[in-house]
Scaffold this motif. Structure first.
Motif, PDB file in Angstrom:
ATOM      1  N   ASP A   1       0.835  -1.195   0.000  1.00 35.66           N
ATOM      2  CA  ASP A   1       0.000   0.000   0.000  1.00 35.66           C
ATOM      3  C   ASP A   1       0.875   1.254   0.000  1.00 35.66           C
ATOM      4  O   ASP A   1       0.598   2.229  -0.710  1.00 35.66           O
ATOM      5  N   ALA A   2       1.957   1.217   0.783  1.00 34.85           N
ATOM      6  CA  ALA A   2       2.865   2.361   0.839  1.00 34.85           C
ATOM      7  C   ALA A   2       3.514   2.613  -0.519  1.00 34.85           C
ATOM      8  O   ALA A   2       3.708   3.769  -0.922  1.00 34.85           O
ATOM      9  N   GLU A   3       3.842   1.543  -1.247  1.00 35.63           N
ATOM     10  CA  GLU A   3       4.407   1.709  -2.589  1.00 35.63           C
ATOM     11  C   GLU A   3       3.398   2.359  -3.531  1.00 35.63           C
ATOM     12  O   GLU A   3       3.750   3.217  -4.342  1.00 35.63           O
ATOM     13  N   CYS A   4       2.147   1.919  -3.444  1.00 32.67           N
ATOM     14  CA  CYS A   4       1.103   2.526  -4.279  1.00 32.67           C
ATOM     15  C   CYS A   4       0.941   3.999  -3.948  1.00 32.67           C
ATOM     16  O   CYS A   4       0.785   4.847  -4.849  1.00 32.67           O
ATOM     17  N   ARG A   5       0.988   4.332  -2.675  1.00 33.93           N
ATOM     18  CA  ARG A   5       0.848   5.723  -2.249  1.00 33.93           C
ATOM     19  C   ARG A   5       2.016   6.567  -2.753  1.00 33.93           C
ATOM     20  O   ARG A   5       1.831   7.718  -3.172  1.00 33.93           O
ATOM     21  N   ALA A   6       3.213   5.987  -2.701  1.00 29.97           N
ATOM     22  CA  ALA A   6       4.381   6.712  -3.199  1.00 29.97           C
ATOM     23  C   ALA A   6       4.254   6.956  -4.701  1.00 29.97           C
ATOM     24  O   ALA A   6       4.639   8.027  -5.209  1.00 29.97           O
ATOM     25  N   TRP A   7       3.724   5.962  -5.412  1.00 26.95           N
ATOM     26  CA  TRP A   7       3.498   6.117  -6.854  1.00 26.95           C
ATOM     27  C   TRP A   7       2.533   7.268  -7.113  1.00 26.95           C
ATOM     28  O   TRP A   7       2.771   8.115  -7.988  1.00 26.95           O
ATOM     29  N   PHE A   8       1.430   7.343  -6.366  1.00 34.72           N
ATOM     30  CA  PHE A   8       0.438   8.409  -6.544  1.00 34.72           C
ATOM     31  C   PHE A   8       1.079   9.770  -6.268  1.00 34.72           C
ATOM     32  O   PHE A   8       0.896  10.727  -7.030  1.00 34.72           O
ATOM     33  N   ARG A   9       1.832   9.840  -5.187  1.00 36.69           N
ATOM     34  CA  ARG A   9       2.476  11.102  -4.820  1.00 36.69           C
ATOM     35  C   ARG A   9       3.431  11.565  -5.921  1.00 36.69           C
ATOM     36  O   ARG A   9       3.491  12.755  -6.250  1.00 36.69           O
ATOM     37  N   GLU A  10       4.161  10.628  -6.525  1.00 40.68           N
ATOM     38  CA  GLU A  10       5.098  10.980  -7.593  1.00 40.68           C
ATOM     39  C   GLU A  10       4.359  11.444  -8.843  1.00 40.68           C
ATOM     40  O   GLU A  10       4.816  12.379  -9.529  1.00 40.68           O
ATOM     41  N   GLN A  11       3.224  10.818  -9.165  1.00 37.89           N
ATOM     42  CA  GLN A  11       2.438  11.257 -10.322  1.00 37.89           C
ATOM     43  C   GLN A  11       1.958  12.693 -10.132  1.00 37.89           C
ATOM     44  O   GLN A  11       1.953  13.489 -11.075  1.00 37.89           O
ATOM     45  N   ALA A  12       1.547  13.016  -8.919  1.00 37.09           N
ATOM     46  CA  ALA A  12       1.109  14.385  -8.630  1.00 37.09           C
ATOM     47  C   ALA A  12       2.276  15.361  -8.772  1.00 37.09           C
ATOM     48  O   ALA A  12       2.148  16.432  -9.391  1.00 37.09           O
ATOM     49  N   ARG A  13       3.426  14.974  -8.196  1.00 38.75           N
ATOM     50  CA  ARG A  13       4.596  15.859  -8.255  1.00 38.75           C
ATOM     51  C   ARG A  13       5.041  16.097  -9.700  1.00 38.75           C
ATOM     52  O   ARG A  13       5.361  17.226 -10.089  1.00 38.75           O
ATOM     53  N   ALA A  14       5.053  15.028 -10.510  1.00 44.06           N
ATOM     54  CA  ALA A  14       5.523  15.150 -11.892  1.00 44.06           C
ATOM     55  C   ALA A  14       4.640  16.080 -12.715  1.00 44.06           C
ATOM     56  O   ALA A  14       5.099  16.633 -13.719  1.00 44.06           O
ATOM     57  N   ARG A  15       3.404  16.266 -12.308  1.00 46.62           N
ATOM     58  CA  ARG A  15       2.476  17.125 -13.058  1.00 46.62           C
ATOM     59  C   ARG A  15       2.309  18.500 -12.420  1.00 46.62           C
ATOM     60  O   ARG A  15       1.465  19.283 -12.858  1.00 46.62           O
ATOM     61  N   GLY A  16       3.065  18.776 -11.374  1.00 51.16           N
ATOM     62  CA  GLY A  16       2.961  20.075 -10.722  1.00 51.16           C
ATOM     63  C   GLY A  16       1.667  20.276  -9.970  1.00 51.16           C
ATOM     64  O   GLY A  16       1.219  21.418  -9.775  1.00 51.16           O
ATOM     65  N   LEU A  17       1.045  19.184  -9.524  1.00 50.03           N
ATOM     66  CA  LEU A  17      -0.220  19.269  -8.804  1.00 50.03           C
ATOM     67  C   LEU A  17       0.035  19.451  -7.309  1.00 50.03           C
ATOM     68  O   LEU A  17       1.075  19.032  -6.784  1.00 50.03           O
ATOM     69  N   THR A  18      -0.904  20.056  -6.636  1.00 54.60           N
ATOM     70  CA  THR A  18      -0.828  20.184  -5.187  1.00 54.60           C
ATOM     71  C   THR A  18      -1.238  18.859  -4.561  1.00 54.60           C
ATOM     72  O   THR A  18      -2.332  18.357  -4.811  1.00 54.60           O
ATOM     73  N   TYR A  19      -0.351  18.302  -3.736  1.00 57.18           N
ATOM     74  CA  TYR A  19      -0.593  16.982  -3.153  1.00 57.18           C
ATOM     75  C   TYR A  19      -0.923  17.109  -1.666  1.00 57.18           C
ATOM     76  O   TYR A  19      -0.327  17.919  -0.956  1.00 57.18           O
ATOM     77  N   GLU A  20      -1.870  16.272  -1.208  1.00 57.39           N
ATOM     78  CA  GLU A  20      -2.167  16.213   0.224  1.00 57.39           C
ATOM     79  C   GLU A  20      -2.759  14.853   0.584  1.00 57.39           C
ATOM     80  O   GLU A  20      -3.354  14.167  -0.250  1.00 57.39           O
ATOM     81  N   THR A  21      -2.555  14.469   1.837  1.00 61.64           N
ATOM     82  CA  THR A  21      -3.214  13.299   2.410  1.00 61.64           C
ATOM     83  C   THR A  21      -4.173  13.800   3.464  1.00 61.64           C
ATOM     84  O   THR A  21      -3.783  14.573   4.350  1.00 61.64           O
ATOM     85  N   ASP A  22      -5.431  13.405   3.389  1.00 58.57           N
ATOM     86  CA  ASP A  22      -6.401  13.932   4.337  1.00 58.57           C
ATOM     87  C   ASP A  22      -6.365  13.165   5.659  1.00 58.57           C
ATOM     88  O   ASP A  22      -5.590  12.213   5.838  1.00 58.57           O
ATOM     89  N   ARG A  23      -7.206  13.560   6.576  1.00 57.21           N
ATOM     90  CA  ARG A  23      -7.190  13.001   7.929  1.00 57.21           C
ATOM     91  C   ARG A  23      -7.488  11.502   7.945  1.00 57.21           C
ATOM     92  O   ARG A  23      -7.122  10.811   8.898  1.00 57.21           O
ATOM     93  N   ASN A  24      -8.134  10.992   6.885  1.00 54.52           N
ATOM     94  CA  ASN A  24      -8.504   9.582   6.825  1.00 54.52           C
ATOM     95  C   ASN A  24      -7.588   8.741   5.946  1.00 54.52           C
ATOM     96  O   ASN A  24      -7.884   7.579   5.674  1.00 54.52           O
ATOM     97  N   GLY A  25      -6.491   9.343   5.514  1.00 56.58           N
ATOM     98  CA  GLY A  25      -5.518   8.596   4.729  1.00 56.58           C
ATOM     99  C   GLY A  25      -5.785   8.572   3.246  1.00 56.58           C
ATOM    100  O   GLY A  25      -5.080   7.881   2.502  1.00 56.58           O
ATOM    101  N   ASN A  26      -6.803   9.281   2.781  1.00 53.71           N
ATOM    102  CA  ASN A  26      -7.052   9.373   1.342  1.00 53.71           C
ATOM    103  C   ASN A  26      -6.072  10.373   0.723  1.00 53.71           C
ATOM    104  O   ASN A  26      -5.761  11.397   1.324  1.00 53.71           O
ATOM    105  N   GLN A  27      -5.606  10.074  -0.493  1.00 51.03           N
ATOM    106  CA  GLN A  27      -4.644  10.939  -1.169  1.00 51.03           C
ATOM    107  C   GLN A  27      -5.346  11.792  -2.223  1.00 51.03           C
ATOM    108  O   GLN A  27      -6.218  11.304  -2.941  1.00 51.03           O
ATOM    109  N   TRP A  28      -4.908  13.053  -2.326  1.00 56.97           N
ATOM    110  CA  TRP A  28      -5.512  13.999  -3.248  1.00 56.97           C
ATOM    111  C   TRP A  28      -4.432  14.722  -4.032  1.00 56.97           C
ATOM    112  O   TRP A  28      -3.379  15.071  -3.475  1.00 56.97           O
ATOM    113  N   ALA A  29      -4.692  14.956  -5.310  1.00 54.39           N
ATOM    114  CA  ALA A  29      -3.819  15.761  -6.159  1.00 54.39           C
ATOM    115  C   ALA A  29      -4.699  16.805  -6.849  1.00 54.39           C
ATOM    116  O   ALA A  29      -5.702  16.456  -7.470  1.00 54.39           O
ATOM    117  N   TRP A  30      -4.308  18.063  -6.744  1.00 48.95           N
ATOM    118  CA  TRP A  30      -5.187  19.148  -7.186  1.00 48.95           C
ATOM    119  C   TRP A  30      -4.559  20.001  -8.274  1.00 48.95           C
ATOM    120  O   TRP A  30      -3.407  20.419  -8.166  1.00 48.95           O
TER     121      TRP A  30
END
Length: 400
Positions: free
Chosen positions: A26-55
């Motif tokens: 799960d941590a690897e999947c989360r790291a993948w999501f975070r990198e996809q957001a970073r590569a596109r210049g999106l604002t990344y956040e993890t909410d209080r319930n552990g859901n990941q968001w890219a804006w």
């Protein structure tokens, strides 16, 4: 993106995926999501319930359009259920940028945590918590098969379990949520359409049947002296198939635990978990009542006790009609696609959010209809059609 995700959490023996919540996979999947957001210049956040968001854009502006799905899996699940929606969300954003489309509303991409419920036994934990459909106290009582509680698992993964709970402010910022998902069935394959729109999610739930007998020696106990809980359990499995067939529903005993679980021992306890779903509530009630009545009859005949516990339940979910019709209009206008409207027996985060946010779903054709299995698949051309359809929808909703 697809190739990067494929090896994560894949079991070498079965070829299936074991991406369970708050584990290293799960941590690897989360790291993948975070990198996809970073590569596109999106604002990344993890909410209080552990859901990941890219804006893209400022979510605080409100009336945001959000798309995405989940990255976790059922035990030995397939590669498409969940990840196709997340990969397609990033690909659709890339397509919008390639078109030169200009956002007039904030656009979010989300990875909801623990959608499948494979580890703690409750589906859609991340979205349930966010929508207030699961309380902090209830979540803290969830335990996996090794006795590890959800709070301990979250803490070990670096997330604060005391912060979880309803997130109405976040939901209030979302004007529409569209989830793309591989179809879990063959409706699109039978009609020949690459993409469809969801109409409703069938009511569904999970029930635990505890058959309590008497442990004894398998070789020395006469048949007439036995109180063997395996027998009424087996008869209940057959009853479930019969009741579901008569009602036009589905019912599955897919998980079982036996104590003491010895080859040469008559069981003391057989615990089976029932999953049942139907097109409407009345049919589901009929199925469950019929299965429970049969289980009690067979348990009594074998001198076995029975406890039945409903562990989870989701009523029928009608997706927002106006949003659904808007999706059909956009797809019909932009791509001249036929867009059949499908019902589904599978639960989704979109169904959990439907009470709080206008939600809709797109389905991508699955040529075999197989899901929750390594054999689950979708053809590349259909996946591309799904990305283009999602891009059209996002352009129609967020780039007016």
């Amino acid at each position: 993106m697809w190739r990067e995700l494929l090896p994560v959490g894949r079991h070498p023996g079965t070829g299936g995926y074991r991406r369970y919540a708050w584990t290293p996979a799960d941590a690897e999947c989360r790291a993948w999501f975070r990198e996809q957001a970073r590569a596109r210049g999106l604002t990344y956040e993890t909410d209080r319930n552990g859901n990941q968001w890219a804006w893209a854009g400022d979510p605080a502006a409100g009336d945001a359009v959000v798309t995405g799905s989940h990255l976790d899996s059922v035990p030995d699940g397939g590669a498409f259920d969940g990840p196709l929606g997340v990969v397609s969300a990033f690909a659709a954003l890339d397509e919008l940028r390639a078109r030169g489309a200009r956002l007039t509303r904030p656009l979010g991409i989300v990875n909801f945590g623990d959608e499948e419920g494979a580890r703690f036994g409750l589906a859609c934990v991340g979205s349930r918590l966010t929508a207030g459909r699961l309380t902090r106290e209830q979540a803290h009582r969830l335990t996996d098969g090794d006795g590890i509680t959800l709070p301990k698992a979250m803490e070990a993964a670096g997330h604060d379990p005391d912060a979880i709970g309803p997130d109405p402010e976040r939901l209030a910022r979302i004007g529409a949520f569209v989830e793309l998902h591989v179809e879990q069935g063959r409706a699109l394959d039978l009609t020949g359409d690459p993409v469809g729109v969801a109409g409703a999610i069938w009511p569904h739930g999970r029930w635990r049947f505890d058959f309590r007998g008497e442990a004894n020696h398998a070789g020395t106990t006469r048949l007439q002296d036995r109180r063997d809980p395996m027998l009424p359990y087996a008869e209940t499995v057959l009853a479930a198939r019969r009741e579901a067939r008569l009602a036009g529903a589905v019912a599955t005993f897919g998980k079982i635990a036996v104590e003491p679980n010895g080859v040469n021992a008559i069981p003391a306890l057989v615990r089976g978990w029932l999953d049942s779903r139907a097109p409407e509530q009345g049919s589901l009630d009929t199925v469950i009542e019929g299965i429970e009545a049969a289980a009690r009859e067979h348990a009594a005949a074998h001198g076995v006790g029975l406890d039945v516990t409903r562990e989870s339940f989701t009523p029928v979910v009608e997706f927002d009609h106006a949003l659904r019709d808007e999706l059909a209009r956009i797809l019909g206008t932009n791509r001249e696609l036929k867009v059949p409207v499908l019902g589904t027996g599978a639960g989704h985060d979109a169904g959990i959010l439907a009470d709080a946010v206008p939600t809709a779903m797109l389905f991508v054709r699955n040529p075999t209809g197989v899901s929750h299995s390594p054999a689950e698949r979708a053809e590349e051309d259909d996946c591309v059609a799904g990305v283009l359809a999602l891009a059209d929808v996002l352009e129609g909703l967020a780039c007016r």
